[in-house]
Design a protein around this motif. Sequence first.
Motif, PDB file in Angstrom:
ATOM      1  N   ALA A  28       1.456  -6.642  -3.283  1.00  0.00           N
ATOM      2  CA  ALA A  28       1.352  -6.245  -1.876  1.00  0.00           C
ATOM      3  C   ALA A  28       2.665  -5.579  -1.483  1.00  0.00           C
ATOM      4  N   TRP A  29       2.616  -4.732  -0.457  1.00  0.00           N
ATOM      5  CA  TRP A  29       3.825  -4.071   0.018  1.00  0.00           C
ATOM      6  C   TRP A  29       4.486  -4.962   1.047  1.00  0.00           C
ATOM      7  N   ASP A  30       5.743  -5.263   0.803  1.00  0.00           N
ATOM      8  CA  ASP A  30       6.506  -6.053   1.750  1.00  0.00           C
ATOM      9  C   ASP A  30       7.221  -5.095   2.686  1.00  0.00           C
ATOM     10  N   ALA A  31       6.756  -5.016   3.926  1.00  0.00           N
ATOM     11  CA  ALA A  31       7.279  -4.018   4.860  1.00  0.00           C
ATOM     12  C   ALA A  31       8.712  -4.324   5.262  1.00  0.00           C
ATOM     13  N   LYS A  32       9.155  -5.546   5.072  1.00  0.00           N
ATOM     14  CA  LYS A  32      10.517  -5.897   5.463  1.00  0.00           C
ATOM     15  C   LYS A  32      11.500  -5.511   4.357  1.00  0.00           C
ATOM     16  N   GLN A  33      11.149  -5.867   3.133  1.00  0.00           N
ATOM     17  CA  GLN A  33      12.040  -5.541   2.007  1.00  0.00           C
ATOM     18  C   GLN A  33      11.852  -4.122   1.511  1.00  0.00           C
ATOM     19  N   THR A  40      -6.540 -12.820  -2.127  1.00  0.00           N
ATOM     20  CA  THR A  40      -5.869 -11.673  -1.526  1.00  0.00           C
ATOM     21  C   THR A  40      -5.160 -12.147  -0.262  1.00  0.00           C
ATOM     22  N   THR A  41      -4.356 -11.283   0.340  1.00  0.00           N
ATOM     23  CA  THR A  41      -3.580 -11.733   1.496  1.00  0.00           C
ATOM     24  C   THR A  41      -4.462 -12.005   2.709  1.00  0.00           C
ATOM     25  N   ASN A  42      -5.698 -11.511   2.717  1.00  0.00           N
ATOM     26  CA  ASN A  42      -6.558 -11.850   3.854  1.00  0.00           C
ATOM     27  C   ASN A  42      -7.568 -12.933   3.480  1.00  0.00           C
ATOM     28  N   ASN A  43      -7.166 -13.773   2.539  1.00  0.00           N
ATOM     29  CA  ASN A  43      -7.950 -14.947   2.176  1.00  0.00           C
ATOM     30  C   ASN A  43      -9.337 -14.642   1.646  1.00  0.00           C
ATOM     31  N   LYS A  44      -9.459 -13.512   0.994  1.00  0.00           N
ATOM     32  CA  LYS A  44     -10.666 -13.255   0.226  1.00  0.00           C
ATOM     33  C   LYS A  44     -10.321 -13.555  -1.227  1.00  0.00           C
ATOM     34  N   SER A 104       5.153  -8.949  -6.174  1.00  0.00           N
ATOM     35  CA  SER A 104       4.104  -9.737  -6.809  1.00  0.00           C
ATOM     36  C   SER A 104       3.846 -10.952  -5.933  1.00  0.00           C
ATOM     37  N   ILE A 105       2.595 -11.195  -5.617  1.00  0.00           N
ATOM     38  CA  ILE A 105       2.298 -12.208  -4.601  1.00  0.00           C
ATOM     39  C   ILE A 105       2.674 -13.611  -5.057  1.00  0.00           C
ATOM     40  N   ASP A 106       2.678 -13.850  -6.360  1.00  0.00           N
ATOM     41  CA  ASP A 106       3.053 -15.206  -6.776  1.00  0.00           C
ATOM     42  C   ASP A 106       4.536 -15.466  -6.553  1.00  0.00           C
ATOM     43  N   ALA A 107       5.316 -14.415  -6.217  1.00  0.00           N
ATOM     44  CA  ALA A 107       6.748 -14.599  -5.994  1.00  0.00           C
ATOM     45  C   ALA A 107       7.092 -14.690  -4.507  1.00  0.00           C
ATOM     46  N   VAL A 108       6.121 -14.479  -3.617  1.00  0.00           N
ATOM     47  CA  VAL A 108       6.469 -14.482  -2.198  1.00  0.00           C
ATOM     48  C   VAL A 108       6.249 -15.862  -1.597  1.00  0.00           C
ATOM     49  N   THR A 109       6.970 -16.131  -0.519  1.00  0.00           N
ATOM     50  CA  THR A 109       6.826 -17.418   0.137  1.00  0.00           C
ATOM     51  C   THR A 109       6.025 -17.280   1.427  1.00  0.00           C
ATOM     52  N   SER A 110       5.898 -16.055   1.922  1.00  0.00           N
ATOM     53  CA  SER A 110       5.192 -15.873   3.181  1.00  0.00           C
ATOM     54  C   SER A 110       4.395 -14.581   3.127  1.00  0.00           C
ATOM     55  N   TYR A 111       3.228 -14.611   3.744  1.00  0.00           N
ATOM     56  CA  TYR A 111       2.396 -13.399   3.769  1.00  0.00           C
ATOM     57  C   TYR A 111       2.792 -12.467   4.913  1.00  0.00           C
ATOM     58  N   ARG A 112       3.738 -12.923   5.716  1.00  0.00           N
ATOM     59  CA  ARG A 112       4.219 -12.131   6.826  1.00  0.00           C
ATOM     60  C   ARG A 112       4.758 -10.807   6.291  1.00  0.00           C
ATOM     61  N   PHE A 113       4.496  -9.732   6.942  1.00  0.00           N
ATOM     62  CA  PHE A 113       4.976  -8.385   6.589  1.00  0.00           C
ATOM     63  C   PHE A 113       4.308  -7.811   5.333  1.00  0.00           C
ATOM     64  N   LEU A 114       3.351  -8.514   4.787  1.00  0.00           N
ATOM     65  CA  LEU A 114       2.719  -7.971   3.582  1.00  0.00           C
ATOM     66  C   LEU A 114       1.583  -7.026   3.949  1.00  0.00           C
ATOM     67  N   ILE A 115       1.494  -5.912   3.253  1.00  0.00           N
ATOM     68  CA  ILE A 115       0.394  -4.967   3.461  1.00  0.00           C
ATOM     69  C   ILE A 115      -0.383  -4.871   2.155  1.00  0.00           C
ATOM     70  N   GLN A 116      -1.681  -5.109   2.253  1.00  0.00           N
ATOM     71  CA  GLN A 116      -2.518  -5.051   1.058  1.00  0.00           C
ATOM     72  C   GLN A 116      -3.933  -4.680   1.487  1.00  0.00           C
ATOM     73  N   THR A 171       7.352   2.082  -6.167  1.00  0.00           N
ATOM     74  CA  THR A 171       8.404   2.221  -5.171  1.00  0.00           C
ATOM     75  C   THR A 171       7.887   2.660  -3.802  1.00  0.00           C
ATOM     76  N   ARG A 172       6.615   3.058  -3.740  1.00  0.00           N
ATOM     77  CA  ARG A 172       6.129   3.544  -2.444  1.00  0.00           C
ATOM     78  C   ARG A 172       4.972   2.699  -1.947  1.00  0.00           C
ATOM     79  N   CYS A 173       4.933   2.542  -0.631  1.00  0.00           N
ATOM     80  CA  CYS A 173       3.890   1.709  -0.024  1.00  0.00           C
ATOM     81  C   CYS A 173       2.512   2.231  -0.370  1.00  0.00           C
ATOM     82  N   SER A 174       2.334   3.554  -0.289  1.00  0.00           N
ATOM     83  CA  SER A 174       0.991   4.087  -0.506  1.00  0.00           C
ATOM     84  C   SER A 174       0.511   3.802  -1.926  1.00  0.00           C
ATOM     85  N   GLU A 175       1.431   3.880  -2.880  1.00  0.00           N
ATOM     86  CA  GLU A 175       1.037   3.578  -4.259  1.00  0.00           C
ATOM     87  C   GLU A 175       0.698   2.099  -4.412  1.00  0.00           C
TER      88      GLU A 175
END
Length: 723
Positions: free
Chosen positions: A515-520, A422-426, A525-537, A501-505
């Motif tokens: 994870a929700w990308d707050a910037k985009q 997960t994005t918090n290394n669990k 899908s996490i396997d497609a991201v290069t940075s965990y920055r701005f991700l909400i999960q 399409t929504r962060c809450s969903e």
Amino acid sequence: MFAFQLILQCSYVVKILIWSICFIAFCHAWLPDGSSKLVNNFKSISSISFTGNASFPDHFIVLNQDDNSIIIGGRNRIYNLSIYDFHERKEGRIDWPSSDAHGQLCILKGKTEDDCQNYIRILYHSESGKLVVCGTNSYKPLCRTYAPKDGKYSVEKEVEGIGLCPYNPEHNSTSVFYNGQLFSATVADFSGGDPLIYREPQRTELFDLKQLNAPNFVSSLPYGDFIFFFYRETAVEYMNCGKVIYSRVARVCKDDKGGPHQSRDRWTSFLKARLNCSIPGEYPFYFDEIQSTSDIVEGKYNSDESKRIIYGILTTPINAIGGSAICAYHMDDILRAFEGSFKQQENINSNWLPVPENMVPQPRPGQCVRDSRILPDKNVNFIKTHSLMEEAVPAFFGKPVLVRVSLQYRFTAITVDPQVKTTNNKYVDVLYIGTDDGKVLKAVNIPNGDTAKAIVISENTVLPHGSAVKQLKIAPGYGKIVVVGKDEVRLTTLNHCSSITRCSECVGLQDPHCAWDAKQNACVSIDAVTSYRFLIQDVPRGDVNKCWSPQSDKKTVIKSKSDAEEKKEIQTNSLDDKDLDSTDPVIRTDEDPECDPLDENSIGGCAVRQQLVIYTAGTLHIVVVVVSIVGLLLGFIAGYLFSQKFHSHSQYPEAPFIEQHNHLERLSANQTGYLTPRANKAVNLVVNVSSSSPPPKKDNLDVGKDLNISSDGTLQKIKKTYI
Ligand SMILES: *[C@@H]1O[C@H](CO)[C@@H](O)[C@H](O)[C@H]1NC(C)=O
Ligand SMILES: *[C@@H]1O[C@H](CO)[C@@H](O)[C@H](O)[C@H]1NC(C)=O
Ligand SMILES: *[C@@H]1O[C@H](CO)[C@@H](O)[C@H](O)[C@H]1NC(C)=O
């Protein structure tokens, strides 16, 4: 008078309401996992289908899988497909129909045209790089060795496959190739009456119900010094009390060389234990029929220590209400069960009891020894008659991680994508669960305290026409899986991020793949991201309020820690890329330093978070239950007073009141005056404590109790012993 009637009627309605609320609350407690967050029908799931020879039944199974290909066995043919796009590599195809003679003999024996084909069931690479393949061969199992030659395979030799490969393509058999040897669990006769666990030349005893009793084998795997087999069978230890099926794990030593003298072709190490998958309670509710297991997965569950566990699907019997559960078993617990007491039955009518320690010969039977051929006879004879262990293997986490009760479907297959980050290394396990009506459930197993609970992320109809899922395999890529049905194999992606399409969903889905990308402003899908920055999960809790944490707040909180720990910065945004691999402060997690609302430095978001922690779904649940219990009691008291006062004046039929008094009886055992003799039978079904029978005591775990109504209609308690 009219007013009284009205009040009576009202209190009656209120009581019914309260009872139904209570009923729902109890059901809910029993069924922790009623719903799926997303439900996708067949049309909304894209998948690639492979049907082979579409005009005949194929009885597909996955024979082998590697990084690039998946090998599928079907009718008279082996297919080599690309794991990425299911493109068939035609040059890798092997055709192997039964000979005409075998086919005709099969028809003569009364089998159908479809039975009398060669369904390929086993394939492995022998150590010399050759391919060994076994098929049902028109009810005359046969194995072939193929040697690779210029990209093609040519037949090198052919040997009988009895004891390795089943006769019937639908028989539930399993086999595992380990260290140059094939260990198989199947049947060794035409009619399917001689089940065995076999590795040339050792096998289990012939027609010995104490060893194998009408088993359905589910899986097999090597672990430590042993090969383990998972299966369900008729329980020999319960036979005095009726027929019931139990799930088992059995083991043999990899290097078992057979016994001395004439028992050279028998295992000296075959042992089995029951698998316990039950909802705990004074009378645990058991899921006794294993259907599938995952591979062994290794991870840290509720502790720092890494553990190896295996997930299994266990269900209720086919004629019972459709209950399915997922239980996990710790490999250490399985090994421990085989170190405990043996179970035995003194004579045909006695109970099955543990063997006293001093009756067990030395060296302890069932251990892996260097040369089993020199074991003493008494040791080998003991294990022949004492293959069952006393203790059942307990479920890891103490109970099932997921329970479903459904009239529509049962679970049939499971596979696990282990330890997804997960994005918090669990790390959490993603479970894929197949059903007998063509669905695949995606779930995430969230450890919590001493236990764990799987959350169902999505429920997807993958196979058309409601056909059963037979096998599931993980394919490379987040959410990609291979779904095997009887006549069709599909490659599908159960990755739902992009359709949200929504962060809450996105956060509420609790899918570790998304994870929700707050910037985009997108669910990625996490396997497609290069940075965990701005991700909400938030996989553990799905706390959607993380979406509204103050993204624009530039304020920084600096908390000083008393110990030597360095000051930790919590920033809500404007972070550098520096710590992709350490706990990312953008993603607010449980590991955040505690919020101290009294701390002057703390930001406004702190108090909000504290409230969020308090009002979880669990709290709400408790509140609802408490409220309904209080309401219930009030309803009781009111109803009781009214009914007592106006009983004789009542113009309403008595039946409903009798029923209520019956419930009341539980609370005050002395109030028996309202029970008419006619109602006695109905009462006994509800009242389980009466002055004539002693209150239930906590008994020995192995003694179950049943309520029964004897011929004179009174309540009797009979004790049933099942071991
Ligand atoms: C399947 O095809 C791939 C690619 O051609 C090949 O590397 C692999 O060995 C084949 N597997 C089998 C079992 O034939
Ligand atoms: C194999 O297992 C399946 C699923 O539990 C069951 O429906 C089927 O009857 C079994 N096959 C045989 C031959 O017993
Ligand atoms: C199975 O586990 C449950 C709960 O952990 C326990 O109460 C029960 O006694 C166990 N049953 C057996 C047969 O060991």
